[in-house]
Design a protein around this motif. Structure first.
Motif, PDB file in Angstrom:
ATOM      1  N   ILE A 187       0.839  -1.200   0.000  1.00  0.00           N
ATOM      2  CA  ILE A 187       0.000   0.000   0.000  1.00  0.00           C
ATOM      3  C   ILE A 187       0.873   1.249   0.000  1.00  0.00           C
ATOM      4  O   ILE A 187       0.599   2.220  -0.715  1.00  0.00           O
ATOM      5  CB  ILE A 187      -0.952  -0.011   1.208  1.00  0.00           C
ATOM      6  N   ALA A 188       1.950   1.234   0.795  1.00  0.00           N
ATOM      7  CA  ALA A 188       2.866   2.372   0.835  1.00  0.00           C
ATOM      8  C   ALA A 188       3.511   2.608  -0.531  1.00  0.00           C
ATOM      9  O   ALA A 188       3.663   3.756  -0.974  1.00  0.00           O
ATOM     10  CB  ALA A 188       3.944   2.145   1.888  1.00  0.00           C
ATOM     11  N   THR A 189       3.879   1.529  -1.210  1.00  0.00           N
ATOM     12  CA  THR A 189       4.477   1.652  -2.546  1.00  0.00           C
ATOM     13  C   THR A 189       3.489   2.284  -3.516  1.00  0.00           C
ATOM     14  O   THR A 189       3.841   3.196  -4.275  1.00  0.00           O
ATOM     15  CB  THR A 189       4.910   0.272  -3.068  1.00  0.00           C
ATOM     16  N   VAL A 190       2.257   1.796  -3.513  1.00  0.00           N
ATOM     17  CA  VAL A 190       1.242   2.348  -4.409  1.00  0.00           C
ATOM     18  C   VAL A 190       1.025   3.828  -4.122  1.00  0.00           C
ATOM     19  O   VAL A 190       0.952   4.656  -5.044  1.00  0.00           O
ATOM     20  CB  VAL A 190      -0.076   1.563  -4.278  1.00  0.00           C
ATOM     21  N   LYS A 191       0.914   4.180  -2.842  1.00  0.00           N
ATOM     22  CA  LYS A 191       0.686   5.583  -2.482  1.00  0.00           C
ATOM     23  C   LYS A 191       1.821   6.467  -2.994  1.00  0.00           C
ATOM     24  O   LYS A 191       1.585   7.602  -3.456  1.00  0.00           O
ATOM     25  CB  LYS A 191       0.542   5.709  -0.961  1.00  0.00           C
ATOM     26  N   THR A 217       1.956   4.044   5.755  1.00  0.00           N
ATOM     27  CA  THR A 217       1.688   3.969   4.314  1.00  0.00           C
ATOM     28  C   THR A 217       1.601   5.325   3.636  1.00  0.00           C
ATOM     29  O   THR A 217       1.771   5.414   2.420  1.00  0.00           O
ATOM     30  CB  THR A 217       0.362   3.233   4.056  1.00  0.00           C
ATOM     31  N   GLY A 218       1.310   6.372   4.421  1.00  0.00           N
ATOM     32  CA  GLY A 218       1.045   7.671   3.817  1.00  0.00           C
ATOM     33  C   GLY A 218      -0.329   7.740   3.174  1.00  0.00           C
ATOM     34  O   GLY A 218      -0.636   8.683   2.433  1.00  0.00           O
ATOM     35  N   ALA A 219      -1.169   6.729   3.443  1.00  0.00           N
ATOM     36  CA  ALA A 219      -2.497   6.659   2.830  1.00  0.00           C
ATOM     37  C   ALA A 219      -3.344   7.866   3.198  1.00  0.00           C
ATOM     38  O   ALA A 219      -3.132   8.524   4.222  1.00  0.00           O
ATOM     39  CB  ALA A 219      -3.210   5.373   3.249  1.00  0.00           C
ATOM     40  N   ASP A 220      -4.336   8.130   2.355  1.00  0.00           N
ATOM     41  CA  ASP A 220      -5.218   9.275   2.558  1.00  0.00           C
ATOM     42  C   ASP A 220      -6.356   8.964   3.515  1.00  0.00           C
ATOM     43  O   ASP A 220      -7.038   9.876   4.001  1.00  0.00           O
ATOM     44  CB  ASP A 220      -5.794   9.722   1.210  1.00  0.00           C
ATOM     45  N   GLY A 221      -6.578   7.702   3.789  1.00  0.00           N
ATOM     46  CA  GLY A 221      -7.645   7.307   4.692  1.00  0.00           C
ATOM     47  C   GLY A 221      -7.532   5.838   5.014  1.00  0.00           C
ATOM     48  O   GLY A 221      -6.682   5.120   4.478  1.00  0.00           O
TER      49      GLY A 221
END
Length: 343
Positions: A187-191, A217-221
């Motif tokens: 997920i972190a890579t994709v972000k 991950t730096g994800a937005d949510g």
């Protein structure tokens, strides 16, 4: 949080779960703090639009917007038609299912099975986006088909190039089902590679875990699924922790009793008494899981056939809990379950 011109009150999403995220559950989670609740997946097969199950899953009467409807299928034309049909019936966001690992879904090459065919993924996404140009289209998928074929980064690139406005990734492969621990490196890579919002999903079961996953991950949510079963207030707990760094105290017995009672009323009304009583049983089991005396209570409750008996049973059970303490008392013989629920 904001995407595609839609403003949400926070970055907390209710994961679509077949047999769980019906309208009563979505409304309850929204009331208790979720920013967006995605519907149970709706078939793209137009022959089933008139079935009781499909019509019930597409019922959003009285539900606060934005209305997000998840569609599932493997044929680009049928998926486009399903998107238009649901848009005409109130959907404000169309979500595409490429994350369900269930055999009955994957055996017809839908759900996470689609991740094996990247060309087909592109055709489906482009068809759905073109079919509803007035609505944002989102996508939920897994990290890959199995651990040797983690292609989430490629699927995410295809999604962004196809016009998908937001993606949610479950940190397991299809082969993992729900076993083992979710991984967040993918997920972190994709972000790090994509410009559209990325939502992290998988094993997020506490405010602390939500913050960890967001930071890592730096994800937005974040998207919460199984952890909200029997614990819909997890959304307000996470929202409060992210905003203040402080943990809310666990809800009192009286509140949980009230939430459970109101949920049952909505289920009985939504499904009708006979079906509503059956559907309510699993929710009651989740609300009482791990509590002192809950095993015997659930065995008794599962034999009850009327709404009146169901209400009488939960009133007695929670009354006994409240007589012991204003806070829930967990069974010390199941400490791991207790800790998970109280986290």
């Amino acid at each position: 949080m904001e995407f595609a011109g839609i403003r949400l009150k926070n970055k907390l999403f209710v994961a679509p779960m077949a047999g769980v995220t019906d309208r009563p559950f979505r409304q309850l989670c929204r009331k208790l703090g979720a920013g967006l609740a995605v519907s149970e997946m709706v078939t793209s097969n137009s022959l089933l639009y008139g079935s009781t199950k499909t019509k019930r899953r597409a019922n959003h009467a009285g539900e606060p917007g934005p209305i997000s409807v998840q569609i599932a299928g493997a044929d680009p034309l049928m998926m486009a038609q399903a998107a238009r049909h649901n848009a005409e019936n109130g959907a404000q966001i169309i979500d595409i299912n490429m994350g369900c690992p269930a055999k009955k879904v994957c055996n017809v090459a839908a759900g996470s099975a689609l991740m094996r065919d990247e060309l087909l993924v592109a055709r489906i996404l482009e068809s759905v986006v073109a079919a509803v140009p007035e609505l944002p289209v989102t996508l939920k998928f897994r990290t890959g088909w199995d651990r040797e074929h983690r292609n989430a980064a490629t699927i995410a690139r295809i999604a962004e190039e196809s016009g998908i406005q937001l993606i949610a990734i479950h940190g397991r492969t299809r082969a993992d089902l729900y076993m083992g621990a979710a991984e967040y490196d993918t997920i972190a890579t994709v972000k790090s590679q994509r410009g559209i919002p990325v939502i992290a999903n998988g094993d997020i079961d506490s405010p602390q875990k939500a913050k960890y996953v967001l930071d890592y991950t730096g994800a937005d949510g974040v998207m919460i699924g199984r952890a909200a079963q029997g614990r819909p207030w997890i959304f307000r707990e996470i929202a409060h922790y992210l905003a203040t760094g402080e943990l809310l105290p666990p809800p009192e017995v009286a509140e949980i009793h009230r939430v459970c009672r109101e949920h049952l009323l909505d289920l009985h009304d939504f499904y009708g008494i006979e079906a509503g009583v059956r559907v309510a049983r699993k929710h009651i089991a989740w609300y009482t899981k791990g509590l002192v005396g809950s095993h015997v209570f659930r065995q008794h409750m599962n034999l009850l056939a009327s709404a009146e008996e169901q209400f009488a049973a939960i009133d007695q059970f929670f009354g006994e809990q409240a007589a012991q303490s204003s806070r829930l008392q967990y069974d010390n013989n199941n400490q791991s379950e207790t800790e998970a629920l109280a986290a």
